[in-house]
Each structure stands twice: as C-alpha cells, then as structure tokens.
Design an enzyme around this catalytic site. Structure first.
Site, short mmCIF file in Angstrom:
data_model
loop_
_atom_site.label_atom_id
_atom_site.label_comp_id
_atom_site.label_asym_id
_atom_site.label_seq_id
_atom_site.Cartn_x
_atom_site.Cartn_y
_atom_site.Cartn_z
N ILE A 1 43.20 42.71 47.31
CA ILE A 1 44.13 42.04 46.42
C ILE A 1 43.73 42.39 44.99
O ILE A 1 42.63 42.04 44.55
CB ILE A 1 44.14 40.52 46.62
N GLU A 2 44.60 43.10 44.31
CA GLU A 2 44.37 43.51 42.92
C GLU A 2 45.29 42.69 42.02
O GLU A 2 46.51 42.75 42.14
CB GLU A 2 44.67 45.00 42.74
N THR A 3 44.71 41.96 41.09
CA THR A 3 45.49 41.16 40.14
C THR A 3 45.74 41.99 38.89
O THR A 3 44.81 42.55 38.32
CB THR A 3 44.74 39.87 39.78
#
Length: 447
Positions: free
Chosen positions: A273-275
């Site tokens: 999960i890349e914000t």
C-alpha cells in the site's frame, strides 16, 4: 506440505457462514470511527518519532495486557528499539510493517489508530472475528533512525527495502527473522510514494497505489499472489467511494532485492500500500483515514473469507500509476520571457516535496518546491491549476514584494524562468504603461 497447500488449507478453515455475518462498517462509517479513536496526542505523520510510537505501544499494552503482546525484536543502528506488537488467537498469522523508509510515515499513524480501535471495540462482532480468526503482528516503525531525520535511508545510508538479500542492516535482519519465525500467510508492506504519481493517464492523484508483489521475473501467479491480488481488489472497492479515481496500481516489475518481492517468494504474499498525494493543503488526515479503512477492510475480508471470494479482475483493472503524471501546481497558459527577452506562452509545472526542519521553536513541516516542467503540459494533472491567461510569470523579485505592487521590467530577459529553479514566482498583469506590471499573485515555496 507446500506453501500453496498450506495456504489453501488455512483459507478452507474459514466457515462460509461467516461471509455475511457481522459485516464490517462501510467506508464512510469507518472514517467516522477513525475520527473517534485517532490520538490527538500524535503530531502530524512527518513529525511522528520513535518516542511517540514507543509511548503509544506501551500504553496499548498497559491498558489491555490480555490483548496486546509487546516485544522488542531488535534495535536500529543507533540503538532504538524495534517493536513487534501482536494480538489475536487465530491460526493464520498476518504481518504488517510500516516506515521502512523513514520519510514515509502515513501508515504508522494509521496502524496505531487501528490498534486503538481494536482495543476500544474488541467486542464488536467483526473485530472479535478478526481476533479469533487471525493473529496480527505489526512493526509500526521499522526505520526509527531514518524517521528521526525524516530521510528514506537508515543511519548507515542503506535503503532497507533493498536489503532483503544482503541483510547488512539490523532493521532488515530483524524483519527477516520475524517473518521466518512467524511464517505469516500474508503480509502488508506500508509505504508512501512521491506526490508526482498520477492514476494512469487520468491526471488524477494516485492517493493510494496497490500492488500484489511479484516473486519472479515473469511475474507469475501462485495461490499466495492470487490471494494478495484479491485483497487489493477488496481495498480498491473500499477506497474508491472515498477517493474516486484516485486508486492506482503500482508497477509490479520484480525487484530482486526488495522485501515485498522476497516476502512473496519466501511464502508470505505481500500487499503493498503506497500512500501518495491528496488534493488539499492539509493532506494528512484524509490519507491516514484511507489507510485505516484499507487495513480494517482487508483484515476483515481475510478473517471472514470475503478475500478468497473477491474478483481478481478488480485488481488487474486498476490503472497503473504514472510516476511523472502529476505536478503540485500548474500555471496554465501563462506568459513567459525567454532568454532573448521575447515573450511566449507555456504551462509551468511546480513539484513539491515535504521536509521537516527545526525552526528553533521545534520541528515543522515545510513544502519545498521547484519548477520541473515547462511547455505544453496538457497530458499532466495537477493538485491545483491556475489559469494564467493574460498574466506573466517571472521569478520573485525579492522578499519585500507583495500582491498589488507595481514594477517595471526594463530588461525582460533577466526575468526568464528556468527549469529546476526554486518555486518562488510572481504572476504579473500588464498595465497600460509599457513594461509596467501589477503583482497579482505571489507563489512561494521553501527552498
């Protein structure tokens, strides 16, 4: 028994009757619940340090020692404790790790908030199901030395996420040893990405990018990677109502040195999960919320069996993100002066990164901007667009300049904007008197 057979056996233990029972709250309801449990004692994510994380983890353990087990599993280069918090009694183990890059802090706060939610809502049926079906293991801050400096690398200057094989950093050795001891059936690798990422060619910010990490060069599938794709599909469906068009798919090229790829190869399929960017001057709260919703929804889906039933196509149809498809601020169709002094019309793209600086009164977040795009930028998106029609853009004339001032540009060629210069600009409106302009707007970011 092979990893694939073990995975299939574990998934088969989830009763079908639990799929619809005790449903997790919807995405919007989860954001409201997040607001109720988010700690007001925590500073904004870029300012969260090891001392904050340590304090909150110890407090969780003190308030619910029967729920949270807290263990120091290693130490950073500079001797900061690496904490492993575990909870739940399920046979299936899940590993979540955050901030292996010290300047990627959003999910650390979201993890702490999620743990607090579990503590205060453990009797809710869907939370109880997570605790009975799964055992959760979290390392909320893997690179505390990097976080202290708000830098990507650890105190050795090594990128921990490129140290999965060489294992020259104590942080990487700690994470690898924990995985080997726990043998988790899935992992969550939590990061931040540049604010230049857009969703495909849409020009929309990639606020969250998802990836089921590959385990070989051909990017093959096995039961574990298929499960990771299904979990990503569940997360996509949960987040799109909150961030329409702002969920992207991260490049799945195999990186032989990276932890996510090797975790999958070692038998722990990994969900990345890349914000990324958010279209607001105050992006932290909505981005932490998105991570909170993603974690709650994904873990519920794993506990209930919904993940196994998800449609892989919902993952594979996510547009791949574009690492240069977005700028922070775009000046559209603005007048510029060339090095020869002649005017022309173009778009100006300004990129921004965050930094943490000591102001003398404490740490503060600053936005560092530079001009990194000039010309016809119609294929790029922007978090903010300014219509430059009828205006000229020139470098800021000095700290005393203010909107409404008039100035005379006797030699326009001295006021050309250059690539990579600091984003300290003025937008000028030509007046009737030749070479005279009024300052309409000042654009100033930190250097």
């Amino acid at each position: 028994m092979t990893t694939a057979l073990i995975l299939s056996a574990l998934l088969a233990t989830v009763p079908a009757s639990s799929y619809s029972a005790a449903a997790v709250p919807g995405p919007q309801a989860l954001t409201t619940l997040w607001e109720q449990v988010h700690s007001k004692e925590l500073p904004l994510p870029p300012l969260v340090r090891h001392s904050h994380v340590e304090k909150h983890l110890k407090r969780l353990h003190e308030k619910a020692p029967d729920l949270f087990q807290l263990e120091v599993v290693g130490h950073s280069v500079e001797g900061r404790a690496l904490y492993h918090v575990s909870l739940g009694t399920g046979a299936r183990h899940v590993l979540l790790w955050s901030q292996m890059h010290g300047d990627e802090p959003t999910a650390t706060t979201a993890l702490i908030d999620f743990l607090e939610y579990i503590r205060t809502h453990r009797e809710e049926p869907w939370v109880s199901r997570i605790l009975s079906e799964l055992t959760l293991h979290a390392v909320p801050l893997l690179n505390p030395d990097g976080a202290e400096r708000y830098q990507r690398r650890n105190a050795q200057g090594i990128d921990i996420n490129r140290d999965a094989l060489a294992l020259q950093t104590p942080e990487a050795r700690t994470l690898k040893a924990l995985r080997d001891r726990l043998q988790p059936f899935i992992g969550f690798n939590l990061h931040n990405q540049s604010w230049r990422y857009a969703v495909g060619s849409t020009g929309r910010p990639a606020s969250i990018s998802l990836l089921a990490a590959a385990f070989d060069e051909p990017r093959s599938d096995n039961p574990g990677r298929v499960l990771a794709k299904k979990v990503c599909a569940v997360i996509r469906d949960a987040l799109e109502p909150l961030a329409p068009g702002q969920v992207g798919r991260y490049d799945d090229s195999f990186e032989v040195r990276a932890f996510g790829d090797n975790m999958t190869r070692w038998g722990t399929p990994s969900v990345l999960i890349e914000t990324g960017p958010w279209p607001s001057r105050t992006p932290d709260a909505p981005l932490v919320q998105l991570n909170f919703v993603a974690l709650a929804t994904a873990l519920d889906a794993l506990a209930s069996g919904k993940a196994a039933q998800a449609d892989v196509a919902r993952y594979e149809s996510i547009p791949e993100n574009d690492s240069t498809g977005l700028v922070y601020l775009m000046l559209k169709g603005v007048g510029l002066f060339g090095a020869d002094g002649k005017p022309f019309t173009a778009d100006v793209g300004i990129s921004v990164t965050r930094a943490v600086r000591d102001t003398g009164k404490g740490l503060a977040i600053v936005h560092v901007g530079k001009v990194n795009e000039l010309g016809d930028l119609r294929v790029l998106g922007a978090l903010e667009t300014v219509d430059g029609g009828g205006l000229f853009a020139v470098p800021l004339s000095g700290p005393a300049a203010k909107e409404g001032d008039t100035l005379h540009l006797a030699q326009p060629k001295q006021h050309a904007i250059q690539m990579d210069q600091p984003a300290e600009l003025m937008l000028l409106k030509p007046l009737e008197k030749a070479s005279t302009y009024r300052i309409e707007r000042i654009i100033r970011f930190e250097r």
